[in-house]
Design a protein around this motif. Structure first.
Motif: not given
Length: 67
Positions: A47-67
């Protein structure tokens, strides 16, 4: 830190083929074989380098993301 053996054991115990867990200061996505089947481990960023997470959609599957 999580060891490959510990990760595999936890996933086998839960009959899981995907593991998503908090940061170990080494965010990454690992594709590997577990018990003869494809498996994936997602390590979320610290978290100290910027928050991130994981999202899912039917087209691309899982994708890591940063906020």
């Amino acid at each position: 830190d999580a060891t490959p053996e510990g990760i595999e054991q936890a996933m086998l115990e839960q009959s899981a083929n995907v593991l998503i867990h908090g940061h170990t200061h080494r965010p990454e996505t690992q594709q590997f074989e577990l018990d003869g089947k494809p498996a994936t481990r997602f390590v979320l960023p610290a978290w100290h380098n910027g928050a991130g997470g994981l999202q899912y959609n039917d087209t691309d599957g899982f994708q890591t993301i940063t906020f």
